[in-house]
Motif scaffolding. Structure first.
Motif, PDB file in Angstrom:
ATOM      1  N   ILE A  63       0.822  -1.219   0.000  1.00 50.28           N
ATOM      2  CA  ILE A  63       0.000   0.000   0.000  1.00 50.28           C
ATOM      3  C   ILE A  63       0.850   1.262   0.000  1.00 50.28           C
ATOM      4  O   ILE A  63       0.314   2.369  -0.018  1.00 50.28           O
ATOM      5  CB  ILE A  63      -0.972   0.024   1.201  1.00 50.28           C
ATOM      6  CG1 ILE A  63      -0.207   0.021   2.529  1.00 50.28           C
ATOM      7  CG2 ILE A  63      -1.947  -1.138   1.122  1.00 50.28           C
ATOM      8  CD1 ILE A  63      -1.072   0.296   3.749  1.00 50.28           C
ATOM      9  N   LEU A  64       2.178   1.119   0.017  1.00 47.04           N
ATOM     10  CA  LEU A  64       3.065   2.274   0.048  1.00 47.04           C
ATOM     11  C   LEU A  64       3.390   2.762  -1.353  1.00 47.04           C
ATOM     12  O   LEU A  64       3.910   1.996  -2.169  1.00 47.04           O
ATOM     13  CB  LEU A  64       4.374   1.925   0.766  1.00 47.04           C
ATOM     14  CG  LEU A  64       4.257   1.494   2.217  1.00 47.04           C
ATOM     15  CD1 LEU A  64       5.614   1.026   2.726  1.00 47.04           C
ATOM     16  CD2 LEU A  64       3.728   2.624   3.059  1.00 47.04           C
ATOM     17  N   PRO A  65       3.093   4.016  -1.661  1.00 47.00           N
ATOM     18  CA  PRO A  65       3.462   4.541  -2.978  1.00 47.00           C
ATOM     19  C   PRO A  65       4.981   4.736  -3.058  1.00 47.00           C
ATOM     20  O   PRO A  65       5.614   5.185  -2.106  1.00 47.00           O
ATOM     21  CB  PRO A  65       2.736   5.880  -3.049  1.00 47.00           C
ATOM     22  CG  PRO A  65       2.455   6.257  -1.648  1.00 47.00           C
ATOM     23  CD  PRO A  65       2.375   4.992  -0.851  1.00 47.00           C
ATOM     24  N   VAL A  66       5.555   4.337  -4.188  1.00 45.71           N
ATOM     25  CA  VAL A  66       6.992   4.494  -4.412  1.00 45.71           C
ATOM     26  C   VAL A  66       7.232   5.033  -5.813  1.00 45.71           C
ATOM     27  O   VAL A  66       6.411   4.867  -6.706  1.00 45.71           O
ATOM     28  CB  VAL A  66       7.775   3.178  -4.230  1.00 45.71           C
ATOM     29  CG1 VAL A  66       7.729   2.708  -2.791  1.00 45.71           C
ATOM     30  CG2 VAL A  66       7.277   2.101  -5.166  1.00 45.71           C
ATOM     31  N   ALA A  67       8.383   5.665  -5.986  1.00 44.46           N
ATOM     32  CA  ALA A  67       8.791   6.172  -7.292  1.00 44.46           C
ATOM     33  C   ALA A  67      10.311   6.111  -7.359  1.00 44.46           C
ATOM     34  O   ALA A  67      10.991   6.439  -6.381  1.00 44.46           O
ATOM     35  CB  ALA A  67       8.308   7.604  -7.480  1.00 44.46           C
ATOM     36  N   PHE A  68      10.822   5.653  -8.494  1.00 49.01           N
ATOM     37  CA  PHE A  68      12.260   5.568  -8.687  1.00 49.01           C
ATOM     38  C   PHE A  68      12.619   6.167 -10.042  1.00 49.01           C
ATOM     39  O   PHE A  68      11.966   5.890 -11.048  1.00 49.01           O
ATOM     40  CB  PHE A  68      12.747   4.117  -8.618  1.00 49.01           C
ATOM     41  CG  PHE A  68      12.474   3.467  -7.291  1.00 49.01           C
ATOM     42  CD1 PHE A  68      13.217   3.799  -6.171  1.00 49.01           C
ATOM     43  CD2 PHE A  68      11.466   2.542  -7.161  1.00 49.01           C
ATOM     44  CE1 PHE A  68      12.964   3.216  -4.943  1.00 49.01           C
ATOM     45  CE2 PHE A  68      11.198   1.952  -5.939  1.00 49.01           C
ATOM     46  CZ  PHE A  68      11.947   2.286  -4.829  1.00 49.01           C
ATOM     47  N   CYS A  69      13.681   6.967 -10.056  1.00 50.42           N
ATOM     48  CA  CYS A  69      14.115   7.625 -11.290  1.00 50.42           C
ATOM     49  C   CYS A  69      14.892   6.646 -12.166  1.00 50.42           C
ATOM     50  O   CYS A  69      15.166   5.508 -11.779  1.00 50.42           O
ATOM     51  CB  CYS A  69      14.984   8.844 -10.958  1.00 50.42           C
ATOM     52  SG  CYS A  69      16.605   8.441 -10.278  1.00 50.42           S
ATOM     53  N   VAL A  70      15.254   7.114 -13.340  1.00 53.11           N
ATOM     54  CA  VAL A  70      15.960   6.304 -14.319  1.00 53.11           C
ATOM     55  C   VAL A  70      17.333   5.866 -13.803  1.00 53.11           C
ATOM     56  O   VAL A  70      17.879   4.870 -14.269  1.00 53.11           O
ATOM     57  CB  VAL A  70      16.062   7.071 -15.661  1.00 53.11           C
ATOM     58  CG1 VAL A  70      16.973   8.272 -15.531  1.00 53.11           C
ATOM     59  CG2 VAL A  70      16.529   6.167 -16.778  1.00 53.11           C
ATOM     60  N   TRP A  71      17.889   6.556 -12.829  1.00 50.28           N
ATOM     61  CA  TRP A  71      19.201   6.183 -12.264  1.00 50.28           C
ATOM     62  C   TRP A  71      19.054   5.255 -11.079  1.00 50.28           C
ATOM     63  O   TRP A  71      19.833   4.304 -10.923  1.00 50.28           O
ATOM     64  CB  TRP A  71      19.971   7.444 -11.847  1.00 50.28           C
ATOM     65  CG  TRP A  71      20.198   8.356 -13.002  1.00 50.28           C
ATOM     66  CD1 TRP A  71      19.575   9.546 -13.241  1.00 50.28           C
ATOM     67  CD2 TRP A  71      21.071   8.148 -14.110  1.00 50.28           C
ATOM     68  NE1 TRP A  71      20.003  10.086 -14.419  1.00 50.28           N
ATOM     69  CE2 TRP A  71      20.936   9.240 -14.978  1.00 50.28           C
ATOM     70  CE3 TRP A  71      21.955   7.136 -14.460  1.00 50.28           C
ATOM     71  CZ2 TRP A  71      21.642   9.369 -16.157  1.00 50.28           C
ATOM     72  CZ3 TRP A  71      22.668   7.254 -15.636  1.00 50.28           C
ATOM     73  CH2 TRP A  71      22.507   8.353 -16.469  1.00 50.28           C
TER      74      TRP A  71
END
Length: 65
Positions: free
Chosen positions: A26-34
């Motif tokens: 349920i935790l929103p996550v985001a990761f960049c291209v690096w």
């Protein structure tokens, strides 16, 4: 438009360039291209997928289960 920032380094995410936005449970996550490939590489190393003998053992166990 809302800016989404990488949970690791804080840079702005661009999904068109390879960043990813999703959830761990349920935790929103985001990761960049690096940071995304760095995270994937860490999992590969922790699971032993970068070691030929470990991979052979895993394949053997998988085929014989």
């Amino acid at each position: 438009m809302v800016e989404i920032k990488c949970n690791t380094c804080g840079c702005v995410i661009d999904e068109d360039e390879g960043g990813i936005v999703g959830e761990f449970g349920i935790l929103p996550v985001a990761f960049c291209v690096w940071c995304l490939p760095s995270l994937v590489d860490m999992v590969i190393q922790l699971q032993g997928f970068d070691d030929v003998d470990t991979l052979k053992d895993m394949i053997y166990e998988f085929e014989n289960d």
